[in-house]
Design a protein around this motif. Structure first.
Motif, mmCIF file in Angstrom:
data_model
loop_
_atom_site.group_PDB
_atom_site.id
_atom_site.type_symbol
_atom_site.label_atom_id
_atom_site.label_comp_id
_atom_site.label_asym_id
_atom_site.label_seq_id
_atom_site.Cartn_x
_atom_site.Cartn_y
_atom_site.Cartn_z
ATOM 1 N N ALA A 19 0.814 -1.069 -0.063
ATOM 2 C CA ALA A 19 -0.071 -0.150 -0.068
ATOM 3 C C ALA A 19 0.893 1.256 0.092
ATOM 4 C CB ALA A 19 -0.960 -0.045 1.179
ATOM 5 N N SER A 20 1.902 1.269 0.816
ATOM 6 C CA SER A 20 2.867 2.535 0.882
ATOM 7 C C SER A 20 3.409 2.422 -0.459
ATOM 8 C CB SER A 20 3.778 2.362 2.084
ATOM 9 O OG SER A 20 4.289 1.206 1.862
ATOM 10 N N ASP A 21 4.063 1.565 -1.006
ATOM 11 C CA ASP A 21 4.677 1.480 -2.440
ATOM 12 C C ASP A 21 3.705 2.094 -3.382
ATOM 13 O OD1 ASP A 21 6.619 0.469 -0.935
ATOM 14 O OD2 ASP A 21 6.719 -1.505 -2.067
ATOM 15 N N PHE A 22 2.405 1.612 -3.285
ATOM 16 C CA PHE A 22 1.450 2.277 -4.378
ATOM 17 C C PHE A 22 1.553 3.811 -3.948
ATOM 18 C CE2 PHE A 22 -2.600 3.950 -5.078
ATOM 19 C CZ PHE A 22 -3.083 3.524 -6.272
ATOM 20 N N MET A 23 1.348 4.246 -2.916
ATOM 21 C CA MET A 23 1.439 5.889 -2.741
ATOM 22 C C MET A 23 2.946 6.437 -3.212
ATOM 23 S SD MET A 23 1.017 7.636 0.861
ATOM 24 C CE MET A 23 2.597 7.432 1.380
ATOM 25 N N GLN A 24 3.850 5.593 -2.966
ATOM 26 C CA GLN A 24 5.302 6.180 -3.314
ATOM 27 C C GLN A 24 5.425 5.967 -4.786
ATOM 28 O OE1 GLN A 24 7.436 3.517 -0.884
ATOM 29 N NE2 GLN A 24 6.962 4.659 0.984
ATOM 30 N N ALA A 25 4.807 5.260 -5.351
ATOM 31 C CA ALA A 25 4.886 5.248 -6.991
ATOM 32 C C ALA A 25 4.309 6.454 -7.424
ATOM 33 C CB ALA A 25 4.203 4.152 -7.506
ATOM 34 N N VAL A 26 3.275 6.951 -6.997
ATOM 35 C CA VAL A 26 2.411 8.054 -7.386
ATOM 36 C C VAL A 26 3.096 9.300 -7.053
ATOM 37 C CG1 VAL A 26 0.459 9.656 -6.846
ATOM 38 C CG2 VAL A 26 0.183 7.195 -6.869
ATOM 39 N N VAL A 27 3.745 9.453 -5.942
ATOM 40 C CA VAL A 27 4.668 10.501 -5.663
ATOM 41 C C VAL A 27 6.013 10.471 -6.367
ATOM 42 C CG1 VAL A 27 6.246 11.549 -3.672
ATOM 43 C CG2 VAL A 27 3.998 10.394 -3.010
ATOM 44 N N MET A 28 6.683 9.293 -6.710
ATOM 45 C CA MET A 28 7.782 9.357 -7.714
ATOM 46 C C MET A 28 7.490 10.005 -8.852
ATOM 47 S SD MET A 28 9.178 5.572 -6.379
ATOM 48 C CE MET A 28 10.466 5.400 -7.785
ATOM 49 N N ILE A 29 6.539 9.613 -9.628
ATOM 50 C CA ILE A 29 6.175 10.004 -11.095
ATOM 51 C C ILE A 29 5.509 11.397 -10.786
ATOM 52 C CG2 ILE A 29 3.691 9.424 -10.967
ATOM 53 C CD1 ILE A 29 4.362 8.131 -13.981
ATOM 54 N N PHE A 30 4.915 11.912 -10.037
ATOM 55 C CA PHE A 30 4.648 13.278 -9.761
ATOM 56 C C PHE A 30 5.833 14.155 -9.716
ATOM 57 C CE2 PHE A 30 4.175 16.814 -6.714
ATOM 58 C CZ PHE A 30 3.349 17.617 -7.532
ATOM 59 N N ALA A 31 6.817 13.664 -8.892
ATOM 60 C CA ALA A 31 7.968 14.505 -8.539
ATOM 61 C C ALA A 31 8.847 14.643 -10.028
ATOM 62 C CB ALA A 31 8.766 13.685 -7.444
ATOM 63 N N LEU A 32 8.971 13.285 -10.622
ATOM 64 C CA LEU A 32 9.703 13.456 -11.896
ATOM 65 C C LEU A 32 9.118 14.340 -12.875
ATOM 66 C CD1 LEU A 32 10.547 9.625 -12.100
ATOM 67 C CD2 LEU A 32 12.120 11.484 -11.961
ATOM 68 N N VAL A 33 7.630 14.198 -13.037
ATOM 69 C CA VAL A 33 7.010 15.032 -14.156
ATOM 70 C C VAL A 33 7.078 16.338 -13.827
ATOM 71 C CG1 VAL A 33 4.835 15.398 -15.257
ATOM 72 C CG2 VAL A 33 5.654 13.177 -14.894
ATOM 73 N N THR A 34 6.874 16.727 -12.608
ATOM 74 C CA THR A 34 6.794 18.129 -12.006
ATOM 75 C C THR A 34 8.326 18.850 -12.289
ATOM 76 O OG1 THR A 34 5.066 17.879 -10.534
ATOM 77 C CG2 THR A 34 6.617 19.747 -10.163
ATOM 78 N N VAL A 35 9.121 18.240 -11.836
ATOM 79 C CA VAL A 35 10.701 19.035 -12.223
ATOM 80 C C VAL A 35 11.089 19.008 -13.429
ATOM 81 C CG1 VAL A 35 13.168 18.470 -11.339
ATOM 82 C CG2 VAL A 35 11.493 18.070 -9.742
ATOM 83 N N LEU A 36 10.534 17.956 -14.306
ATOM 84 C CA LEU A 36 10.995 18.152 -15.630
ATOM 85 C C LEU A 36 10.076 19.068 -16.222
ATOM 86 C CD1 LEU A 36 12.146 17.186 -18.209
ATOM 87 C CD2 LEU A 36 10.450 15.284 -18.571
ATOM 88 N N GLY A 37 8.886 19.347 -16.126
ATOM 89 C CA GLY A 37 8.195 20.390 -16.729
ATOM 90 C C GLY A 37 8.708 21.613 -16.467
ATOM 91 N N ILE A 38 8.780 21.967 -15.167
ATOM 92 C CA ILE A 38 9.165 23.237 -14.924
ATOM 93 C C ILE A 38 10.746 23.486 -15.135
ATOM 94 C CG2 ILE A 38 9.913 24.656 -12.595
ATOM 95 C CD1 ILE A 38 7.773 23.505 -11.233
#
Length: 523
Positions: A188-207
């Motif tokens: 369950a925590s890994d599921f949440m962490q997968a969401v955080v990871m992809i959000f972090a990558l896409v956000t930093v790349l976009g900005i």
């Protein structure tokens, strides 16, 4: 502590508290039995199966190591690694997942990889189980230590506190929710962490892309670096004593582009072979409630993997344009994601994005700890030492072993330079060559024998050592990643030894056929 750092601390603390709450939520179900603690009772759905598998696999190297490679030498080395991993992910979900879920359920309801391999060949003397369990224990302890190092470096860099202190705090945090909630909490925590990871990558790349002036401006600037944007070439930073030289105007200096030939491409792509032998990924296949849901998991997992890998590589390229002369060593280049996050985002948002690194690291270390624990408590203690041990006794031993393994990992990680990428790559090759071929042949070739399986595991594992230490240093055609030759040799040995050894028992052949026709019952 400055106001900016305090805001980052608030965001990361909130994340850590949320993960602890997940562990507490699943604590009751985890304590029902060892099956629930180690495999979640085979009840997890397709989304959690997919994203927890990917998050547990993609450790801190996804947000630090891979962008660092792209920043340092350009596109080729990083993108071929990403392609190999993406292909390996897809093929593993396509070929292995459903058959392993089915076969492990009917083969003694196996809940660990050593369990499955031992049951598959109806072992009386638990040779396969012992070899598998010991190998898992050794390398996953090292893997967990490498994750503890990443957490320690991240916290000490951001907050300016002692590395050793922050490493221990991070390790205790991981240990707390694994020991409370087991596999369900981890998934369950890994599921949440997968969401955080992809959000972090896409956000930093976009900005970062916007800050660098857009895609066209990034490409035009990158092309000025010889070999930096080529698939079959590679940039060569001019270094002196490991530090890149700068021009009089402060710009980093590069030599002529190097060649990235066929052998380099094949060697890098071979990373994908490792997936067939990764216990923390294979366990997710075994845990899903219905094999028919694995199609959805495959789509979700592969999509997540491709987006994350492409984003990580792109961050390294964009970072070289934004901060061309900040990181002058290959080791320091791995901090490009951290630098971009802290410089381009407001402190609170940066803290959330930094949680992506924390998420990537924790999602791997919890898997490593839990699987190493199961190898000792289920496969060695209950499987060999005390066969009549009750389920409750196994649970108690599991938590004691979990604590001991975590302590061993922390001792290894006390020296922040003690665990390096090459060690992790070597362990990945060891798992891939030792378990990958035997897993594939066990699932899809019914003529595979116990002798063939043992010989293949020994051949694969030993070839990794021999190739890495004795053959690869010769250079030339031999300078390829040790996983590829070891994987091939293991496959050949399994086939040859199986054909010359006695045919498998009829009950083994019948069980193999039942696995092909298996339909999961309602759990």
């Amino acid at each position: 502590m400055t106001g900016d750092r305090f805001q980052m601390l608030i965001a990361m603390s909130a994340y850590m508290i949320l993960v602890i709450l997940i562990g507490l939520y699943y604590a009751r179900r985890a304590n029902e039995s060892s099956k629930h603690f180690f495999l979640g009772g085979r009840t997890i759905g397709p989304w959690m199966t997919a994203l927890s598998a990917e998050a547990s696999d993609m450790s801190g190297w996804l947000l630090m190591g891979l962008p660092g490679v792209a920043y340092w030498v350009g596109l080729s080395d990083a993108i071929w690694t990403a392609i190999g991993l993406a292909l390996g992910t897809y093929i593993n979900w396509l070929v292995v997942a459903k058959r392993l879920r089915s076969y492990s359920a009917i083969s003694g309801d196996a809940i660990t990889i050593p369990d499955f391999l031992s049951n598959r060949f109806k072992e009386k003397k638990k040779v396969i189980m012992t070899v598998s369990a010991l190998f898992i224990l050794i390398f996953f302890t090292v893997y967990a230590a490498s994750c503890f190092v990443t957490v320690g470096k991240l916290f000490s860099t951001i907050f300016g506190l002692s590395y050793q202190f922050m490493m221990v705090i991070g390790a205790l945090f991981v240990l707390s929710y694994v020991i409370i909630g087991g596999f369900l909490a981890e998934s369950a925590s890994d599921f949440m962490q997968a969401v955080v990871m992809i959000f972090a990558l896409v956000t930093v790349l976009g900005i970062g892309t916007v800050t660098a002036g857009g895609v066209s401006n990034i490409i035009s600037n990158i092309r000025n670096i010889p070999g930096f944007l080529e698939f079959f070439g590679i940039a060569r930073p001019l270094v002196e004593n490991g530090v890149q030289k700068l021009s009089e105007t402060g710009q980093p200096l590069f030599g002529e582009a190097g060649s990235y030939g066929f052998l380099s491409v094949i060697s890098t792509l071979s990373w994908g072979l490792g997936y067939f032998g990764m216990p923390h990924v294979l366990l997710r296949f075994m845990a899903i409630r219905d094999p028919d849901e694995l199609y959805k998991s495959r789509v979700i997992g592969t999509t997540w993997c491709v987006i994350s890998l492409v984003s990580a590589v792109s961050i390294g390229l964009v970072g070289r344009i934004l901060y061309p002369n900040i990181f002058l060593t290959q080791s320091d280049a791995e901090n490009i994601f951290v630098l971009m996050s802290s410089n381009l985002l407001p402190p609170l948002a940066a803290g959330i994005v930094m949680s992506g690194i924390l998420a990537a690291t924790i999602s791997s270390s919890d898997s490593y700890l839990l699987i190493a624990t199961s190898a000792v408590s289920k496969n060695i203690y209950q499987g060999i030492v005390r066969k009549k041990a009750s389920d409750r006794e196994v649970m108690i031993v599991s938590r004691i072993v979990l604590l001991l393994i975590a302590v061993a990992g922390m001792l290894i990680a006390l020296d922040e330079d003690s665990v390096i990428f090459n060690v992790v790559a070597f362990a990945w090759a060891g798992f891939g060559a030792t378990f990958g071929p035997v897993m594939l042949f066990s699932l899809f070739w019914k003529r595979t024998t116990r002798s063939g399986a043992i010989a293949g595991m020994v051949a694969g594992g030993s070839t990794v050592f021999i190739w890495k230490l004795l053959i690869r240093p010769l250079g030339g055609a031999f300078d390829i990643y040790e996983l590829l030759p070891a994987f091939i040799i293991s496959c050949i040995v399994i086939v040859v030894v199986s054909l010359i050894s006695e045919k498998p028992l009829e009950e083994i052949l019948e069980e193999f056929e039942r696995a092909r026709m298996y339909k999961a019952e309602a759990q």
